[in-house]
Design a protein around this motif. Structure first.
Motif, mmCIF file in Angstrom:
data_model
loop_
_atom_site.group_PDB
_atom_site.id
_atom_site.type_symbol
_atom_site.label_atom_id
_atom_site.label_comp_id
_atom_site.label_asym_id
_atom_site.label_seq_id
_atom_site.Cartn_x
_atom_site.Cartn_y
_atom_site.Cartn_z
ATOM 1 N N SER A 30 -32.880 34.145 54.956
ATOM 2 C CA SER A 30 -33.696 34.859 55.927
ATOM 3 C C SER A 30 -34.660 35.784 55.196
ATOM 4 O O SER A 30 -34.286 36.463 54.233
ATOM 5 N N THR A 35 -33.026 41.029 60.190
ATOM 6 C CA THR A 35 -32.063 39.944 60.350
ATOM 7 C C THR A 35 -31.000 40.013 59.263
ATOM 8 O O THR A 35 -29.809 39.770 59.522
ATOM 9 N N ASN A 191 -31.627 31.376 62.035
ATOM 10 C CA ASN A 191 -32.682 32.036 62.808
ATOM 11 C C ASN A 191 -32.295 33.497 62.998
ATOM 12 O O ASN A 191 -31.283 33.966 62.440
ATOM 13 N N ASP A 192 -33.072 34.223 63.780
ATOM 14 C CA ASP A 192 -32.829 35.655 63.945
ATOM 15 C C ASP A 192 -32.111 35.991 65.241
ATOM 16 O O ASP A 192 -32.035 37.161 65.627
ATOM 17 N N GLN A 193 -31.548 34.982 65.917
ATOM 18 C CA GLN A 193 -30.877 35.223 67.195
ATOM 19 C C GLN A 193 -29.442 35.712 66.969
ATOM 20 O O GLN A 193 -28.661 35.060 66.265
ATOM 21 N N PRO A 194 -29.063 36.854 67.551
ATOM 22 C CA PRO A 194 -27.716 37.390 67.321
ATOM 23 C C PRO A 194 -26.589 36.424 67.670
ATOM 24 O O PRO A 194 -25.579 36.358 66.954
ATOM 25 N N ASP A 195 -26.738 35.664 68.771
ATOM 26 C CA ASP A 195 -25.675 34.731 69.148
ATOM 27 C C ASP A 195 -25.528 33.619 68.117
ATOM 28 O O ASP A 195 -24.411 33.156 67.843
ATOM 29 N N SER A 196 -26.629 33.171 67.535
ATOM 30 C CA SER A 196 -26.574 32.152 66.491
ATOM 31 C C SER A 196 -25.921 32.709 65.232
ATOM 32 O O SER A 196 -25.095 32.035 64.588
ATOM 33 N N ASN A 251 -26.568 22.352 68.679
ATOM 34 C CA ASN A 251 -26.894 23.739 69.011
ATOM 35 C C ASN A 251 -25.793 24.347 69.872
ATOM 36 O O ASN A 251 -25.457 23.810 70.932
ATOM 37 N N VAL A 253 -24.419 27.487 72.153
ATOM 38 C CA VAL A 253 -24.702 28.692 72.918
ATOM 39 C C VAL A 253 -23.401 29.482 72.952
ATOM 40 O O VAL A 253 -22.401 29.022 73.512
ATOM 41 N N SER A 255 -22.480 33.284 73.729
ATOM 42 C CA SER A 255 -22.872 34.629 74.107
ATOM 43 C C SER A 255 -21.878 35.655 73.577
ATOM 44 O O SER A 255 -20.660 35.420 73.534
#
Length: 366
Positions: A30, A35, A191-196, A251, A253, A255
């Protein structure tokens, strides 16, 4: 006619890496300082010390095989075909070795006794699959019935064991080899998504097998009697946990609200399961909970008012292996089965897409 788990065997890939090593490796993929800080924080509170992968890419300084970076340092995400090709190759090797181990260790059983194979996995596809190669490479009878439970997620061990118990109820001579095999690390998304990032911090690779039949367990051999199964769906939570096929791997998901959702619903759900069998929480002597993450275990422990050490087996598996999706609950049950102090009625549960909660009641026999 009751069915019994006579033996549980587990295997993990040879490549082991500490959570700290994985954290530092992913941070190099990253370019955004924010991130990087988020990765550091999420990995640090996971409750995980060690994970395994079929890829050495996560060890700092390793020559990458799947996850590459450009000379400028930009991360190159492998496509789904490359990831699945690795799954097809490595799942065959791991499944065959696991099946061999299981049949070598299970008391009183041989390869020629097996009548059914139930193979569960949600992290890849291959046909002919690992179940086929088990028959070919271990000399099982060619008429062995083969079934694959695909893409169910972390709870798939319970439908697989339920299916095995149903085969044994229909045929007293059935001997069912249940295998749960997951190579979760192949689907890491950068990526920069917290859940990921949360998903990247907990999922790992591993496989477990259970040998199930209606034979009475041998004297002195611990076993698990399969006493009943039940499924439940948590209302209005479909968007919080899902699993789909993308162009750059599968992918997830996941939460950050999942632990809260489980915590808010688990007491009523488990109470209903027990009540329909004229049981109470006080009748349960042991608990086997899928360690989807530290926060999930904390919520289950608090919501069910369990003793401080009630989830030690689950927390130990999380610490030593991470979340290996469907295989993980069998790792937990193996620890309970091998601990001579554990006995009696056990409530097991796992969680997956939907949000689905699968439960099983088992008796630990000694």
């Amino acid at each position: 006619m009751p069915a019994f788990i006579h033996h549980i065997a587990t295997q993990v890939p040879a490549c082991a890496y500490s959570q700290a090593e994985a954290r530092e490796r992913v941070k190099t993929w990253s370019a955004d300082p924010k991130t990087k800080r988020l990765i550091h924080a999420i990995y640090g509170r996971s409750g995980i010390e060690t994970r395994h992968s079929v890829s050495s890419d996560f060890k700092p300084g390793a020559v990458t095989e799947l996850f590459h970076v450009t000379e400028e340092g930009a991360f190159i995400s492998p496509n789904t075909g490359a990831r699945n090709a690795c799954y097809a190759r490595e799942s065959r090797r791991l499944a065959v070795e696991l099946a061999r181990q299981t049949l070598n260790e299970a008391p009183g059983f041989t390869a020629r006794d097996v009548t059914h194979i139930v193979f569960a996995s949600c992290t890849g596809f291959a046909n002919p699959g690992p179940d086929y190669h088990i028959i070919r490479e271990l000399g099982l009878r060619e008429e062995v019935q083969r079934y694959t439970l695909g893409f169910m997620g972390c709870y798939a061990a319970f439908p697989a064991l339920r299916m095995a118990a149903q085969f044994c109820a229909a045929d007293a001579g059935a001997v069912v080899l249940v295998i749960c095999l997951e190579l979760c690390s192949l689907h890491m998304q950068i990526n920069d998504q917290p859940d990921s990032i949360l998903a990247n911090s907990v999922f790992a690779d591993g496989a477990a097998a259970a040998l199930v039949s209606a034979r009475e367990p041998q004297d002195g051999q611990p076993a698990l009697c399969l006493s009943g199964f039940e499924s439940a769906l948590v209302a209005s939570s479909e968007q919080d946990m899902a699993w789909e096929i993308g162009n750059e791997g599968f992918n997830i998901v996941l939460s950050s609200y999942v632990p809260d959702i489980i915590g808010a619903n688990i007491h009523a759900l488990i109470g209903g399961v027990l009540g329909r069998r004229d049981l109470s929480f006080e009748d349960i002597q042991e608990w086997a909970v899928h360690p989807g993450g530290r926060a999930i275990l904390d919520k289950v422990q608090t919501s069910l008012a369990l003793k401080p050490d009630a989830l030690d087996a689950a927390r130990g598996v999380l610490r030593d292996y991470g979340n290996m999706s469907s295989a993980t609950i069998l790792f937990v049950l193996k620890r309970l089965l091998e601990d001579p102090s554990k006995r009696g009625l056990t409530c097991a549960m796992a969680f997956g897409p939907g949000l689905t909660i699968e439960t099983a009641l088992l008796d630990i026999l000694r």
